[in-house]
Scaffold this motif. Structure first.
Motif, PDB file in Angstrom:
ATOM      1  N   HIS A 160     -10.480  -4.825   0.600  1.00 18.92           N
ATOM      2  CA  HIS A 160      -9.268  -4.279  -0.277  1.00 18.92           C
ATOM      3  C   HIS A 160      -8.195  -4.718   0.319  1.00 18.92           C
ATOM      4  CE1 HIS A 160      -6.574  -1.940  -2.785  1.00 18.92           C
ATOM      5  NE2 HIS A 160      -6.059  -1.286  -1.661  1.00 18.92           N
ATOM      6  N   ARG A 161      -8.054  -4.474   1.787  1.00 18.80           N
ATOM      7  CA  ARG A 161      -6.899  -4.825   2.478  1.00 18.80           C
ATOM      8  C   ARG A 161      -6.841  -6.271   2.618  1.00 18.80           C
ATOM      9  NH1 ARG A 161      -5.310  -6.312   7.100  1.00 18.80           N
ATOM     10  NH2 ARG A 161      -7.325  -6.908   8.180  1.00 18.80           N
ATOM     11  N   ASN A 176     -17.593  -1.606   3.611  1.00 12.09           N
ATOM     12  CA  ASN A 176     -16.371  -2.140   4.224  1.00 12.09           C
ATOM     13  C   ASN A 176     -15.507  -2.469   3.027  1.00 12.09           C
ATOM     14  OD1 ASN A 176     -17.877  -4.333   3.235  1.00 12.09           O
ATOM     15  ND2 ASN A 176     -17.083  -5.671   4.869  1.00 12.09           N
ATOM     16  N   ILE A 177     -15.786  -1.590   2.203  1.00 18.87           N
ATOM     17  CA  ILE A 177     -14.901  -1.892   0.885  1.00 18.87           C
ATOM     18  C   ILE A 177     -13.387  -1.797   1.023  1.00 18.87           C
ATOM     19  CG2 ILE A 177     -14.661   0.551  -0.271  1.00 18.87           C
ATOM     20  CD1 ILE A 177     -15.582  -0.939  -3.049  1.00 18.87           C
ATOM     21  N   ASN A 178     -12.981  -0.922   1.785  1.00 16.51           N
ATOM     22  CA  ASN A 178     -11.533  -0.785   2.417  1.00 16.51           C
ATOM     23  C   ASN A 178     -10.875  -2.030   3.065  1.00 16.51           C
ATOM     24  OD1 ASN A 178     -11.048   1.916   1.032  1.00 16.51           O
ATOM     25  ND2 ASN A 178     -11.752   2.739   2.988  1.00 16.51           N
ATOM     26  N   GLU A 179     -11.788  -2.638   3.992  1.00 15.09           N
ATOM     27  CA  GLU A 179     -11.376  -3.623   4.843  1.00 15.09           C
ATOM     28  C   GLU A 179     -11.270  -4.719   3.464  1.00 15.09           C
ATOM     29  OE1 GLU A 179     -10.171  -6.105   7.603  1.00 15.09           O
ATOM     30  OE2 GLU A 179     -10.616  -3.977   7.695  1.00 15.09           O
ATOM     31  N   ASN A 226      -5.391   1.299  -7.346  1.00 14.93           N
ATOM     32  CA  ASN A 226      -6.614   1.959  -7.935  1.00 14.93           C
ATOM     33  C   ASN A 226      -7.385   1.013  -8.821  1.00 14.93           C
ATOM     34  OD1 ASN A 226      -5.884   4.457  -6.757  1.00 14.93           O
ATOM     35  ND2 ASN A 226      -4.756   5.116  -8.657  1.00 14.93           N
ATOM     36  N   LYS A 278      -9.418  -1.314  -6.498  1.00  9.20           N
ATOM     37  CA  LYS A 278     -10.461  -0.605  -5.877  1.00  9.20           C
ATOM     38  C   LYS A 278     -11.645  -0.349  -6.675  1.00  9.20           C
ATOM     39  CE  LYS A 278      -8.326   1.919  -2.404  1.00  9.20           C
ATOM     40  NZ  LYS A 278      -7.930   3.104  -1.572  1.00  9.20           N
ATOM     41  N   HIS A 314     -15.458  -2.021  -6.417  1.00  9.54           N
ATOM     42  CA  HIS A 314     -16.550  -0.919  -6.500  1.00  9.54           C
ATOM     43  C   HIS A 314     -17.510  -1.707  -7.612  1.00  9.54           C
ATOM     44  CE1 HIS A 314     -15.891   2.438  -4.085  1.00  9.54           C
ATOM     45  NE2 HIS A 314     -14.659   2.609  -4.588  1.00  9.54           N
ATOM     46  N   ASN A 327       0.753  -1.119   0.107  1.00 11.11           N
ATOM     47  CA  ASN A 327      -0.013   0.027   0.007  1.00 11.11           C
ATOM     48  C   ASN A 327       0.889   1.346   0.120  1.00 11.11           C
ATOM     49  OD1 ASN A 327      -2.542   1.262  -0.036  1.00 11.11           O
ATOM     50  ND2 ASN A 327      -2.404   1.568   2.196  1.00 11.11           N
TER      51      ASN A 327
END
Length: 194
Positions: free
Chosen positions: A176-177, A171-174, A155, A158, A162, A145
């Protein structure tokens, strides 16, 4: 500073109601004089004594004969001056004038990724720490990251999330992580194969 001095007297009076008299030794009394000293003397760095105390410690280390400390200090000072003078002319001998600093890390070969470009070396005894899977995943994601070279892939992943999960996913960031490392590994394999 004058206001601080006045407030300090009131604060100490209030503390006298809480703490027993044994608490108020000379160090607590010293606090009363600190604002006055700052008003009279100005900033502390203009009048501190640490450089002189360090130098006196250096002179004290010259003493070899406790019966005649002055002579020992003079002799030690002369020896130090002579060695300093001579060492300036030794090119092939390591002296305090030509050796590297204690924390000088030297020149390292350039790394491919900017996240690994920090110039440092470990201090102390080498030890190995085995990470559990959770900590390893966190460290792996941190490296991925924080690499500017991987920004387009971050990008792209992500955007795919989406599309797959929808714009309203909280919780899209979670996701993604947790999924990016595996997704990036497959992406690299596909690039290498084609």
């Amino acid at each position: 500073m004058v206001e601080a001095q006045n407030q300090l007297v009131l604060i100490l009076c209030k503390l006298e109601r809480i703490f027993p008299p044994a608490f108020f030794d000379i160090m607590i009394h010293l606090v009363l004089h600190l604002p006055e000293e700052a008003i009279l003397g100005g900033p502390v760095h203009m009048r501190w004594m640490y450089p002189f105390e360090r130098y006196l410690k250096r002179l004290k280390d010259y003493v070899r004969n406790a019966a005649k400390p002055e002579g020992s200090i003079a002799e030690g000072f002369v020896v130090d001056e002579a060695l300093t003078f001579c060492s300036r002319y030794f090119d092939d001998v390591e002296t305090r004038f030509n050796r590297l600093d204690r924390n000088d890390d030297g020149i390292h070969p350039t790394r491919q990724l900017s996240v690994f470009e920090s110039q440092c070396k470990p201090l102390g005894k080498q030890s190995y720490v085995e990470l559990d899977n959770n900590d390893r995943d966190k460290a792996e994601f941190y490296i991925l990251n924080n690499s500017p070279e991987l920004e387009p892939y971050l990008n792209e992943h992500k955007q795919e999330l989406h599309v797959r999960l929808g714009e309203g996913c909280l919780n899209i960031n979670e996701v993604h992580r947790t999924e990016f490392a595996g997704w990036f590994f497959e992406k690299v394999i596909n690039i290498l194969i084609s």
